[in-house]
Design a protein around this motif. Structure first.
Motif, mmCIF file in Angstrom:
data_model
loop_
_atom_site.group_PDB
_atom_site.id
_atom_site.type_symbol
_atom_site.label_atom_id
_atom_site.label_comp_id
_atom_site.label_asym_id
_atom_site.label_seq_id
_atom_site.Cartn_x
_atom_site.Cartn_y
_atom_site.Cartn_z
ATOM 1 N N GLN A 266 63.666 78.171 39.611
ATOM 2 C CA GLN A 266 62.514 77.081 39.530
ATOM 3 C C GLN A 266 61.980 76.915 37.660
ATOM 4 N N ILE A 267 61.757 78.372 37.574
ATOM 5 C CA ILE A 267 60.944 78.083 36.730
ATOM 6 C C ILE A 267 61.816 77.955 34.903
ATOM 7 N N ASN A 268 63.909 78.152 35.603
ATOM 8 C CA ASN A 268 64.307 78.204 33.899
ATOM 9 C C ASN A 268 64.790 76.145 34.198
ATOM 10 N N LYS A 269 64.241 75.779 35.316
ATOM 11 C CA LYS A 269 64.588 74.195 35.479
ATOM 12 C C LYS A 269 63.378 72.969 34.650
ATOM 13 N N SER A 270 62.152 74.179 35.109
ATOM 14 C CA SER A 270 60.899 73.942 34.160
ATOM 15 C C SER A 270 60.893 73.879 33.043
ATOM 16 N N ILE A 271 61.475 74.797 32.498
ATOM 17 C CA ILE A 271 61.530 75.396 30.918
ATOM 18 C C ILE A 271 63.029 74.092 30.168
ATOM 19 N N ARG A 272 63.720 74.188 31.103
ATOM 20 C CA ARG A 272 64.745 72.980 30.235
ATOM 21 C C ARG A 272 63.827 71.427 30.512
ATOM 22 N N LEU A 273 63.423 71.473 31.303
ATOM 23 C CA LEU A 273 62.957 70.259 31.021
ATOM 24 C C LEU A 273 61.737 70.107 30.350
ATOM 25 N N SER A 274 60.932 71.168 29.826
ATOM 26 C CA SER A 274 60.273 71.233 28.409
ATOM 27 C C SER A 274 60.812 71.418 27.300
ATOM 28 N N LEU A 275 61.594 72.001 27.319
ATOM 29 C CA LEU A 275 63.094 71.650 26.401
ATOM 30 C C LEU A 275 63.126 70.488 26.091
ATOM 31 N N ALA A 276 63.486 69.908 27.319
ATOM 32 C CA ALA A 276 64.738 68.330 26.991
ATOM 33 C C ALA A 276 63.245 67.245 26.283
ATOM 34 N N VAL A 277 61.759 67.647 27.599
ATOM 35 C CA VAL A 277 60.747 66.296 26.563
ATOM 36 C C VAL A 277 60.306 66.823 25.300
ATOM 37 N N ALA A 278 60.925 67.795 24.866
ATOM 38 C CA ALA A 278 60.104 67.671 23.326
ATOM 39 C C ALA A 278 60.963 67.319 22.805
ATOM 40 N N ASP A 279 61.881 68.257 22.958
ATOM 41 C CA ASP A 279 63.088 67.882 21.620
ATOM 42 C C ASP A 279 63.113 66.058 21.597
ATOM 43 N N PHE A 280 62.949 65.270 22.946
ATOM 44 C CA PHE A 280 63.178 64.225 22.727
ATOM 45 C C PHE A 280 62.369 63.113 21.939
ATOM 46 N N SER A 281 61.232 64.201 22.553
ATOM 47 C CA SER A 281 59.655 63.937 21.827
ATOM 48 C C SER A 281 59.836 63.247 20.183
ATOM 49 N N ARG A 282 60.554 64.956 19.809
ATOM 50 C CA ARG A 282 61.046 64.680 18.479
ATOM 51 C C ARG A 282 61.416 63.743 17.455
ATOM 52 N N GLN A 283 62.192 63.815 18.600
ATOM 53 C CA GLN A 283 63.882 62.769 18.279
ATOM 54 C C GLN A 283 62.946 61.502 18.104
ATOM 55 N N GLN A 284 62.717 61.245 18.572
ATOM 56 C CA GLN A 284 61.895 59.792 19.154
ATOM 57 C C GLN A 284 60.008 59.826 18.170
ATOM 58 N N ASN A 285 59.455 60.410 17.859
ATOM 59 C CA ASN A 285 59.047 60.918 16.982
ATOM 60 C C ASN A 285 57.552 59.990 18.003
ATOM 61 N N TYR A 286 57.473 60.502 18.554
ATOM 62 C CA TYR A 286 56.150 60.081 20.027
ATOM 63 C C TYR A 286 54.814 61.018 19.437
ATOM 64 N N ILE A 287 53.849 60.541 19.507
ATOM 65 C CA ILE A 287 52.408 61.129 18.841
ATOM 66 C C ILE A 287 51.435 61.930 20.067
ATOM 67 N N GLY A 288 52.600 61.386 21.286
ATOM 68 C CA GLY A 288 52.289 61.835 22.267
ATOM 69 C C GLY A 288 52.729 61.499 23.692
ATOM 70 N N ILE A 289 52.775 62.233 24.662
ATOM 71 C CA ILE A 289 53.559 61.867 26.047
ATOM 72 C C ILE A 289 52.940 61.879 27.349
ATOM 73 N N GLY A 290 52.852 60.879 28.613
ATOM 74 C CA GLY A 290 52.338 61.280 29.463
ATOM 75 C C GLY A 290 53.811 61.855 30.618
ATOM 76 N N LEU A 291 53.278 62.144 31.422
ATOM 77 C CA LEU A 291 54.003 62.963 31.978
ATOM 78 C C LEU A 291 54.469 62.948 33.445
ATOM 79 N N LYS A 292 54.995 62.431 34.158
ATOM 80 C CA LYS A 292 54.448 61.613 35.811
ATOM 81 C C LYS A 292 55.413 63.064 36.127
#
Length: 502
Positions: A266-292
């Protein structure tokens, strides 16, 4: 647990490892500020007007942090409507985000009228700046009266403005001018930027977590981009398991980590999700995100997403739990108006201590690790609210800790359109952990805790709140002026445990 080399808490406990794996952040926005001096040679001391303007130009340049501001100034003070129009048209071509008008002396009315007309057509924040002058002889500049005259013409033309009366060589100049500058920066830097709603929409039934998207774009310039979880999970497949293992070990063996009951999977899944969202956000140049972060992450992916959101926030991207769009708006505003120093985090108002004049703010465990109180450390836990139903079926990863003490500003831009805000300043004080999760007890400044509670309940305010580091209410109030956001009053209330809707 074995202690290993660790990142300082103020940088985020594993942010250095994230930055090795994800796309680098794009350069920060640089706001262009125009400075123009105005005066009248015919009746006033033109030599002193020019000298004072140069001093004002030099000291304003020093006051504005160069990483965030670029100053574009007129060569000297202007005195005719033709000079003013020519200069305004020249800076219009360059593009300016705010205008500072230095009052060198009294001025001609048609110059002020030309300025007012241009500002009516170009809705940017404008600051009128004047100061005192030498006494004991002739009135050589009459600049205060000139400022009065200018603002009368702006007001008569329905042009919004801010004003400042402070000497250019004052030690307080930076302190006095920066609330305007930061508000102008926030307004400009949010314009046409995207916020990402990861998971697509708000969590079920949380009606006050959705804002009108057109209102959000019109008032704040923010564009909503909705992304489904499948896109994010696929994006996260690029990260190697050994890199995720390294992050997990750095987290669990950090000297401030006191406990863990979450499975490695579960920790590894959480970290993978975190990396994915962070990288995707940087790619899209989001100024912030809402996480469901529920229910899909519970039901289909077998994790609680709060800790993933915490680690994303450590790299400077605001994350609003439960896809609360109003909370995300507030976090973005705080981030921009503090020049990225506010470290905003989402909380519930969960406790009132009338006797000690404190408000207890809590959330499940999604606050950035930059906020960990180093005296007490942090724990990696399964979701405490899920444990209310079943300890055995609860899941993680959540990061639980007392938040560090210090001055804070608390705010929330309100449902349904962000046109109202509730805000106040306070101080996080030392306390026990009243509830498991991320927790802080705040003593309000100016108001009593019971007055804040009465105002919240009487107004039926949104149920999430944002805590930002430092006192920056003046900056928020300045920005709210320029965005036409009304502020909810906090009146004294005689009966603090009973009230009515307004």
């Amino acid at each position: 647990m074995e202690t290993v080399a660790s990142n300082p808490v103020e940088q985020g406990v594993v942010s250095h490892l994230f930055e090795k794996l994800i796309q680098p952040a794009k350069p920060q926005y640089v706001a262009k500020v125009g400075l123009v001096g105005i005066g009248l040679e015919e009746h006033f001391d033109w030599a002193s007007i020019k000298k004072n303007y140069k001093v004002a130009q030099t000291n304003l340049q020093k006051a504005l942090p160069e990483d965030f501001f670029q100053l574009s100034s007129s060569k000297g003070p202007l005195q005719t409507k033709e000079e003013m129009l020519d200069w305004l048209q020249s800076v219009e071509k360059e593009g300016i985000d705010a205008l500072v008008i230095y009052q060198g002396s009294y001025i001609a009315g048609d110059l002020a009228a030309t300025l007012a007309r241009w500002l009516k057509q170009h809705a940017i924040p404008v600051l009128s700046w004047s100061h005192d002058e030498a006494t004991g002889g002739r009135l050589v500049n009459n600049r205060l009266c000139g400022q009065n005259f200018l603002l009368n013409i702006l007001s008569s033309s329905n042009v919004k403005y801010s004003w400042l009366f402070e000497h250019p060589e004052s030690d307080r100049l930076s302190e006095r001018v920066m609330p305007f500058a930061k508000a102008a920066y926030a307004k400009a830097s949010m314009n046409q930027r995207m916020i990402g709603m990861i998971g697509g929409f708000r969590v079920p039934g949380f009606y006050d977590c959705e804002l009108n998207e057109i209102a959000l774009l019109e008032r704040y310039g923010l564009i909503v981009d909705r992304v489904d979880f499948e896109t994010i999970w696929k994006h996260g497949q690029k990260f190697k398991e050994e890199d995720i293992d390294e992050i997990r070990e750095a987290l669990l063996f950090h000297p401030l980590c006191k406990f863990n009951n979450v499975t490695p999977e579960q920790i590894n899944k959480s970290i993978r999700l975190s990396l994915a969202v962070a990288d995707f956000s940087r790619q899209q140049n989001y100024i912030g995100i809402g996480l469901k972060n529920w229910p899909e992450l519970f039901d289909h992916y077998g994790i609680a997403g709060d800790g993933a959101g915490a680690l994303i926030q450590d790299i400077g991207i605001p994350v609003a739990d439960e896809s609360d769009m109003g909370a995300l708006l507030t976090m973005v505003v705080m981030n921009q108006v503090t020049l990225m120093e506010g470290i905003p985090t989402l909380v519930d108002l969960s406790l009132i201590d009338n006797g000690n004049d404190r408000i207890g703010f809590w959330h499940c465990g999604g606050a950035p690790t930059k906020l960990i109180n180093e005296e007490t450390g942090f724990e990696v836990r399964n979701h405490s609210i899920l444990e209310n139903y079943s300890i055995e079926s609860s899941m993680g990863m959540l990061l639980e800790f007392l938040q560090k003490t210090g001055p804070v500003t608390i705010a929330k831009y309100q449902y349904p359109d962000g046109a109202r805000v509730f805000n106040f300043e306070g101080e996080i004080l030392s306390s026990e952990m009243a509830f498991r999760g991320s927790y802080a007890e705040v003593k309000p400044e100016v108001y009593e805790a019971k007055d804040v509670l009465s105002a919240v309940l009487n107004n039926g305010c949104d149920h999430h709140w944002i805590i930002g580091r430092g006192h920056f209410l003046k900056e928020l109030e300045t920005l709210n002026h320029w965005l036409d956001v009304s502020q909810i009053d906090i009146p004294k209330n005689l009966d603090h445990l009973y009230g009515h809707s307004l």
